[in-house]
Design a protein around this motif. Structure first.
Motif, PDB file in Angstrom:
ATOM      1  N   LYS A 135       0.826  -1.217   0.000  1.00  0.00           N
ATOM      2  CA  LYS A 135       0.000   0.000   0.000  1.00  0.00           C
ATOM      3  C   LYS A 135       0.857   1.263   0.000  1.00  0.00           C
ATOM      4  N   ARG A 136       2.036   1.186   0.604  1.00  0.00           N
ATOM      5  CA  ARG A 136       2.987   2.290   0.574  1.00  0.00           C
ATOM      6  C   ARG A 136       4.381   1.711   0.390  1.00  0.00           C
ATOM      7  N   THR A 137       5.181   2.406  -0.407  1.00  0.00           N
ATOM      8  CA  THR A 137       6.604   2.113  -0.501  1.00  0.00           C
ATOM      9  C   THR A 137       7.352   3.295   0.094  1.00  0.00           C
ATOM     10  N   VAL A 138       8.228   2.992   1.050  1.00  0.00           N
ATOM     11  CA  VAL A 138       8.966   4.029   1.764  1.00  0.00           C
ATOM     12  C   VAL A 138      10.449   3.809   1.537  1.00  0.00           C
ATOM     13  N   SER A 139      11.177   4.869   1.218  1.00  0.00           N
ATOM     14  CA  SER A 139      12.627   4.798   1.106  1.00  0.00           C
ATOM     15  C   SER A 139      13.254   5.700   2.154  1.00  0.00           C
ATOM     16  N   PHE A 140      14.576   5.661   2.228  1.00  0.00           N
ATOM     17  CA  PHE A 140      15.297   6.441   3.225  1.00  0.00           C
ATOM     18  C   PHE A 140      16.079   7.595   2.614  1.00  0.00           C
ATOM     19  N   SER A 141      15.870   7.849   1.331  1.00  0.00           N
ATOM     20  CA  SER A 141      16.511   8.984   0.676  1.00  0.00           C
ATOM     21  C   SER A 141      15.679   9.381  -0.532  1.00  0.00           C
ATOM     22  N   SER A 142      15.799  10.626  -0.933  1.00  0.00           N
ATOM     23  CA  SER A 142      15.118  11.084  -2.145  1.00  0.00           C
ATOM     24  C   SER A 142      15.692  10.390  -3.378  1.00  0.00           C
ATOM     25  N   TYR A 143      16.987  10.100  -3.336  1.00  0.00           N
ATOM     26  CA  TYR A 143      17.622   9.406  -4.464  1.00  0.00           C
ATOM     27  C   TYR A 143      16.936   8.059  -4.720  1.00  0.00           C
ATOM     28  N   VAL A 144      16.772   7.243  -3.679  1.00  0.00           N
ATOM     29  CA  VAL A 144      16.124   5.943  -3.852  1.00  0.00           C
ATOM     30  C   VAL A 144      14.646   6.117  -4.165  1.00  0.00           C
ATOM     31  N   ALA A 145      14.005   7.105  -3.537  1.00  0.00           N
ATOM     32  CA  ALA A 145      12.582   7.342  -3.814  1.00  0.00           C
ATOM     33  C   ALA A 145      12.355   7.616  -5.294  1.00  0.00           C
ATOM     34  N   ASP A 146      13.211   8.428  -5.891  1.00  0.00           N
ATOM     35  CA  ASP A 146      13.075   8.730  -7.317  1.00  0.00           C
ATOM     36  C   ASP A 146      13.330   7.491  -8.170  1.00  0.00           C
ATOM     37  N   ALA A 147      14.285   6.658  -7.746  1.00  0.00           N
ATOM     38  CA  ALA A 147      14.653   5.482  -8.531  1.00  0.00           C
ATOM     39  C   ALA A 147      13.583   4.402  -8.493  1.00  0.00           C
ATOM     40  N   VAL A 148      12.914   4.227  -7.354  1.00  0.00           N
ATOM     41  CA  VAL A 148      11.965   3.116  -7.208  1.00  0.00           C
ATOM     42  C   VAL A 148      10.514   3.578  -7.174  1.00  0.00           C
ATOM     43  N   GLY A 149      10.279   4.890  -7.237  1.00  0.00           N
ATOM     44  CA  GLY A 149       8.907   5.392  -7.189  1.00  0.00           C
ATOM     45  C   GLY A 149       8.278   5.265  -5.825  1.00  0.00           C
ATOM     46  N   ALA A 150       9.038   5.543  -4.770  1.00  0.00           N
ATOM     47  CA  ALA A 150       8.504   5.447  -3.408  1.00  0.00           C
ATOM     48  C   ALA A 150       7.472   6.525  -3.141  1.00  0.00           C
ATOM     49  N   ASP A 151       6.569   6.231  -2.219  1.00  0.00           N
ATOM     50  CA  ASP A 151       5.504   7.169  -1.863  1.00  0.00           C
ATOM     51  C   ASP A 151       5.937   8.163  -0.801  1.00  0.00           C
ATOM     52  N   ALA A 152       6.956   7.817  -0.023  1.00  0.00           N
ATOM     53  CA  ALA A 152       7.380   8.681   1.074  1.00  0.00           C
ATOM     54  C   ALA A 152       8.845   8.421   1.378  1.00  0.00           C
ATOM     55  N   VAL A 153       9.475   9.416   1.981  1.00  0.00           N
ATOM     56  CA  VAL A 153      10.865   9.313   2.422  1.00  0.00           C
ATOM     57  C   VAL A 153      10.894   9.492   3.938  1.00  0.00           C
ATOM     58  N   VAL A 154      11.518   8.548   4.626  1.00  0.00           N
ATOM     59  CA  VAL A 154      11.729   8.616   6.067  1.00  0.00           C
ATOM     60  C   VAL A 154      13.219   8.787   6.307  1.00  0.00           C
ATOM     61  N   VAL A 175       8.301  10.811  11.642  1.00  0.00           N
ATOM     62  CA  VAL A 175       7.989  10.812  10.206  1.00  0.00           C
ATOM     63  C   VAL A 175       7.400   9.468   9.800  1.00  0.00           C
ATOM     64  N   LEU A 176       8.031   8.377  10.248  1.00  0.00           N
ATOM     65  CA  LEU A 176       7.477   7.055   9.959  1.00  0.00           C
ATOM     66  C   LEU A 176       6.107   6.897  10.603  1.00  0.00           C
ATOM     67  N   GLY A 177       5.941   7.402  11.810  1.00  0.00           N
ATOM     68  CA  GLY A 177       4.652   7.318  12.479  1.00  0.00           C
ATOM     69  C   GLY A 177       3.539   7.960  11.672  1.00  0.00           C
ATOM     70  N   ARG A 178       3.834   9.080  11.035  1.00  0.00           N
ATOM     71  CA  ARG A 178       2.810   9.758  10.223  1.00  0.00           C
ATOM     72  C   ARG A 178       2.450   8.941   8.988  1.00  0.00           C
ATOM     73  N   VAL A 179       3.439   8.250   8.407  1.00  0.00           N
ATOM     74  CA  VAL A 179       3.141   7.356   7.284  1.00  0.00           C
ATOM     75  C   VAL A 179       2.189   6.251   7.732  1.00  0.00           C
ATOM     76  N   LEU A 180       2.462   5.662   8.884  1.00  0.00           N
ATOM     77  CA  LEU A 180       1.599   4.592   9.394  1.00  0.00           C
ATOM     78  C   LEU A 180       0.207   5.115   9.721  1.00  0.00           C
ATOM     79  N   ASP A 181       0.129   6.311  10.304  1.00  0.00           N
ATOM     80  CA  ASP A 181      -1.185   6.911  10.571  1.00  0.00           C
ATOM     81  C   ASP A 181      -2.001   7.013   9.292  1.00  0.00           C
ATOM     82  N   GLY A 182      -1.334   7.416   8.203  1.00  0.00           N
ATOM     83  CA  GLY A 182      -2.047   7.576   6.934  1.00  0.00           C
ATOM     84  C   GLY A 182      -2.585   6.263   6.403  1.00  0.00           C
ATOM     85  N   VAL A 183      -1.791   5.192   6.506  1.00  0.00           N
ATOM     86  CA  VAL A 183      -2.245   3.878   6.030  1.00  0.00           C
ATOM     87  C   VAL A 183      -3.400   3.372   6.885  1.00  0.00           C
TER      88      VAL A 183
END
Length: 352
Positions: free
Chosen positions: A131-150, A330-338
């Protein structure tokens, strides 16, 4: 009432998962971590951990697996987090609630990390359904199409961080981790030898800590502490170092980079992946093949006063951007959203 019940599946990243889990628990999430003893820092299970062996071809692992699956169903999670799950059996855990998948790397670092075709076919398809893909950098987020960066915090428990080391006690440069070709060892050793033979050298060694397939002769004033290591082996030499080498040839982000910052040591990085993204203010990311630029940084940080000054800046940057007190919420807010988007488990689930 808690903010939600979280089942975190992390067989390989146990120390890092613990740091995030304890932050989430402090933020009123009810969290269970399903993990393994395969990380060098593994020790006695904490009260929120279930420890399994994620190797399905070992017959003795099946009974504990089924017992843990029954416990997970009774726990009735509102959300499941998956992190580098490679055991097909663990897919059943993830089916208990909407899933957040954590992605560390956009590609393998070298051939040793290449996954079999069947593995990619199963897990890449499965992970695409999270339901969500989370990465730990903007670089990886752009490469894999992540929904959020933590933010990527350090996997060293904050209570284990020693006091900041003053200039008078600073010595050596360190390179920690698997000493394989992607660590750019040829460039590092060439720059180190130029530094050692020049006027900037102040008697330091380059200290290598870890195993690897290093094919290159390291040269003078290089000490290699071979073998597997724990944080007890790393904390003292790194925290007293003048600089930490993260000058990789292939990179995403690096846990060694944020660890160095946490310990008050300037990380020396290449311009690959997300390494520049994580750097403290004033610390350049160097062209990956630029021996001259790397030599200049060795010369600058050889001055212990300069090393301590830049180490203090790195520590402040860690606290501002990467400390668990920043990353956990930041991760907590992602979980709240899901949980808010998929409320069925929370509204109708009951523990039995």
């Amino acid at each position: 009432m808690s903010r939600g019940r979280v089942l975190w599946l992390s067989p390989w990243m146990r120390p890092l998962a613990r740091v995030y889990v304890e932050s989430l628990r402090a933020l009123d999430f009810d969290v269970v971590l399903v993990t393994s003893n395969n990380h060098p820092e593994s020790d006695a299970a904490r009260d929120y951990e279930w420890v399994l062996n994620p190797r399905p071809h070992h017959l003795e692992t099946w009974r504990p697996y089924f017992a843990a699956l029954r416990r997970a169903r009774k726990f009735h999670p509102d959300v499941v987090i998956t992190e580098i799950v490679l055991d097909p059996r663990w897919i059943a855990f993830a089916g208990l609630a909407p899933r957040v998948n954590l992605v560390h790397d956009d590609r393998p670092h070298d051939a040793s990390e290449e996954r079999p075709l069947w593995d990619r076919a199963v897990f890449d398809t499965w992970n695409a359904r999270a339901k969500r893909t989370v990465s730990f950098s903007s670089y990886v987020a752009d490469a894999v199409g992540a929904d959020a960066v933590v933010p990527l915090t350090s996997d060293l428990d904050p209570h284990r961080v020693p006091p900041f080391v003053p200039a008078a006690d600073r010595h050596d440069f360190v390179l920690v981790g698997r000493l394989n070709e992607y660590k750019n060892l040829d460039v590092i050793f060439r720059a180190w030898q130029r530094h050692v033979s020049g006027p900037g050298w102040q008697g330091d060694d380059l200290v290598l800590i870890g195993d690897g397939t290093m094919p290159i002769e390291p040269g003078e004033h290089v000490r290699w502490i071979k073998g597997k290591y724990s944080y007890d082996d790393v904390i003292a030499p790194m925290s007293a170092a003048k600089g930490s080498l993260v000058h990789y040839r292939v990179a995403t982000q690096s846990g060694v980079q944020v660890l160095a910052m946490q310990l008050g040591v300037a990380p020396i990085v290449s311009d690959q992946g997300a390494l520049p993204e994580f750097q403290p203010a004033g610390e350049p990311a160097l062209p990956v093949d630029d021996v001259d630029a790397l030599t200049r940084v060795f010369d600058e940080l050889a001055d212990p006063e300069e090393a301590a000054r830049r180490g203090a800046i790195a520590e402040k940057e860690f606290q501002r951007r990467f400390a668990v007190d920043v990353a956990g919420p930041v991760l907590g807010r992602v979980l709240d959203g899901v949980i808010a988007e998929y409320p069925g488990n929370r509204l109708f689930g009951r523990r039995s």
